[in-house]
Motif scaffolding. Sequence first.
Motif, PDB file in Angstrom:
ATOM      1  N   PRO A 115     -60.071  29.235  84.857  1.00 34.09           N
ATOM      2  CA  PRO A 115     -60.218  30.558  84.240  1.00 34.09           C
ATOM      3  C   PRO A 115     -59.707  30.578  82.801  1.00 34.09           C
ATOM      4  CG  PRO A 115     -59.294  30.752  86.434  1.00 34.09           C
ATOM      5  CD  PRO A 115     -59.274  29.290  86.084  1.00 34.09           C
ATOM      6  N   SER A 117     -59.950  33.374  79.051  1.00 33.52           N
ATOM      7  CA  SER A 117     -60.429  34.608  78.438  1.00 33.52           C
ATOM      8  C   SER A 117     -61.178  34.267  77.169  1.00 33.52           C
ATOM      9  CB  SER A 117     -59.263  35.549  78.117  1.00 33.52           C
ATOM     10  OG  SER A 117     -58.701  36.030  79.304  1.00 33.52           O
ATOM     11  N   GLN A 124     -61.970  37.695  81.061  1.00 34.08           N
ATOM     12  CA  GLN A 124     -61.690  36.441  81.754  1.00 34.08           C
ATOM     13  C   GLN A 124     -62.943  35.915  82.438  1.00 34.08           C
ATOM     14  OE1 GLN A 124     -57.936  35.732  83.686  1.00 34.08           O
ATOM     15  NE2 GLN A 124     -58.997  34.943  85.490  1.00 34.08           N
ATOM     16  N   ASN A 126     -64.327  33.391  85.257  1.00 31.62           N
ATOM     17  CA  ASN A 126     -63.859  32.726  86.466  1.00 31.62           C
ATOM     18  C   ASN A 126     -64.916  31.850  87.133  1.00 31.62           C
ATOM     19  OD1 ASN A 126     -61.197  34.053  86.609  1.00 31.62           O
ATOM     20  ND2 ASN A 126     -62.440  35.895  86.860  1.00 31.62           N
TER      21      ASN A 126
END
Length: 153
Positions: A115, A117, A124, A126
Motif C-alpha cells: 500500500p 498513497s 491510498q 491497495n
Amino acid sequence: MKQAFEFIINSRKAFIKLIDGLTIEQLNKIPEDYNNNIIWNFGHIVVTTQALCYIRTGLLQDASSIEFNEFYKKDTKPTYTVTADEVEELREMAIQSINKIEADYAAGKFGNVTPFSTSTYGVQMNTVDEILITTIGHDNMHFGYAIALRKLV
C-alpha cells in the motif's frame, strides 16, 4: 477492468495524436515559468504506470529495468533535448506497456500491492485495480498539462 484498459489505451492514443502534431522543438520547449515540457509529461505517464504495477506488486524489485524511468519518474524534470528516436520509442512503449500490463493482469501475475498513497490525489492504493483506475486520471491530468503547454510552444 477491460473497460479501464480500453480507456487507458484510447487516452494514450489521443496523447500520441497530440505529440504527432508537434515538432521536436515544440515537444522539448519549456515555456518561461514552467519546469517541464510536453514530451516530459508523455514520458512520465509511460514510465509511471509500469513502475506502480510492477514494483508495488513485487514483480520488479526496482525501476532500473523500466526504460527511461530515470528521466521521467516522479520529481524529475527535463535535463536534455529528447530526440525524434526517443519520441518514437516512447510512442511505442505507451501502448505496448499497457498491452503487457493487461496480459499480465489477465494471467493473474499481479499479487498483493504494497500500500502507498499517491502524491497527486493523496489516496491510498491497495490493489492493482486501484492503480489502474488511478492511471486513467493521472494520464489525463498530464494530457491536460500537455494541451495547455501546446498553446505556449
